[in-house]
Write a protein that holds these residues in place. Structure first.
Motif, PDB file in Angstrom:
ATOM      1  N   TYR A 299      13.712  12.890  25.572  1.00 15.75           N
ATOM      2  CA  TYR A 299      13.187  12.980  24.205  1.00 15.75           C
ATOM      3  C   TYR A 299      14.304  12.689  23.207  1.00 15.75           C
ATOM      4  N   GLY A 300      13.928  12.010  22.133  1.00 14.38           N
ATOM      5  CA  GLY A 300      14.877  11.758  21.051  1.00 14.38           C
ATOM      6  C   GLY A 300      14.546  12.613  19.842  1.00 14.38           C
ATOM      7  N   VAL A 301      15.566  13.148  19.220  1.00 22.41           N
ATOM      8  CA  VAL A 301      15.412  13.947  17.993  1.00 22.41           C
ATOM      9  C   VAL A 301      16.322  13.329  16.933  1.00 22.41           C
ATOM     10  N   VAL A 302      15.701  12.849  15.850  1.00 22.89           N
ATOM     11  CA  VAL A 302      16.487  12.239  14.767  1.00 22.89           C
ATOM     12  C   VAL A 302      16.282  13.051  13.495  1.00 22.89           C
ATOM     13  N   ASP A 303      17.362  13.457  12.886  1.00 23.83           N
ATOM     14  CA  ASP A 303      17.252  14.225  11.640  1.00 23.83           C
ATOM     15  C   ASP A 303      18.258  13.708  10.617  1.00 23.83           C
TER      16      ASP A 303
ATOM     17  N   ARG B  89      20.067  13.649  20.582  1.00 25.99           N
ATOM     18  CA  ARG B  89      19.962  13.895  19.135  1.00 25.99           C
ATOM     19  C   ARG B  89      20.817  12.886  18.367  1.00 25.99           C
ATOM     20  N   TYR B  90      20.307  12.533  17.200  1.00 24.01           N
ATOM     21  CA  TYR B  90      20.981  11.505  16.386  1.00 24.01           C
ATOM     22  C   TYR B  90      20.759  11.917  14.932  1.00 24.01           C
ATOM     23  N   THR B  91      21.825  12.153  14.208  1.00 25.14           N
ATOM     24  CA  THR B  91      21.697  12.583  12.809  1.00 25.14           C
ATOM     25  C   THR B  91      22.194  11.477  11.882  1.00 25.14           C
TER      26      THR B  91
END
Ligand SMILES: Cc1nc2c(=O)[nH]c(=O)nc-2n(C[C@H](O)[C@H](O)[C@H](O)CO)c1C
Length: 155
Positions: A5-9, A36-38
């Motif tokens: 899963y990817g989480v971008v914030d 995760r990628y911010t």
């Protein structure tokens, strides 16, 4: 199959919705990998989502915060088109979680909206990625809402 899963914030957001998403996904699908990628702001979300998919994510959730001004709202429109384009180009779900700063008068309500929306849509992403296209069918037409109480079905 290993699920990723990817989480971008964003750093623009006033609430750490990425952390809520990571925590929720981890609790729901313990064996999965999460990337995760911010990014600075919402207009940077589409390319980050695409890059995560290219890096192996089966689905992505993006968590954006839209300011109160007209320019902020136009920025969201551009972002939304970008995120839909990523979905079409990659054939992967990119669940767009967005909190609009003018959705509530006070900060306490905004926190509640953001937490509820991030959590419920993280669960939606897990279902779609892990369990497939019929995973939400039992809830079809139920008037479910993210960020608020469910509206409920009519008719
Ligand atoms: C006007 C504006 N509004 C928002 C916003 O409401 N929410 C947000 O997350 N970011 C905003 N940004 C920043 C852009 O999305 C982007 O980060 C910069 O233009 C750099 O690419 C901009 C420029």
């Amino acid at each position: 199959m290993e699920r990723v899963y990817g989480v971008v914030d964003t750093t623009f957001s006033r609430i750490n919705m990425g952390e809520i998403a990571v925590r929720t996904i981890r609790a729901e699908d313990r064996d999965a990998k999460i990337m995760r990628y911010t990014v600075p702001g919402i207009k940077d979300l589409p390319v980050a989502a695409k890059r995560l998919i290219e890096a192996g994510c089966n689905g992505v959730i993006t968590l954006g915060w839209v300011g109160k001004s007209q320019l902020d709202k136009y920025s969201y429109l551009a972002t939304s088109i970008g995120l839909i384009t990523v979905q079409i180009l990659t054939s992967k779900h990119v669940i767009d979680v967005t909190v609009h700063e003018d959705e509530a008068e006070d900060e306490e309500s905004l926190v509640k909206i953001a937490e509820d929306r991030a959590r419920k849509h993280s669960l939606n992403l897990v279902k779609l990625v892990r369990d497939g296209p019929n995973s939400l069918t039992a809830q079809a037409g139920k008037g479910l809402r993210q960020g608020y109480e469910n509206a409920g079905p009519i008719g």
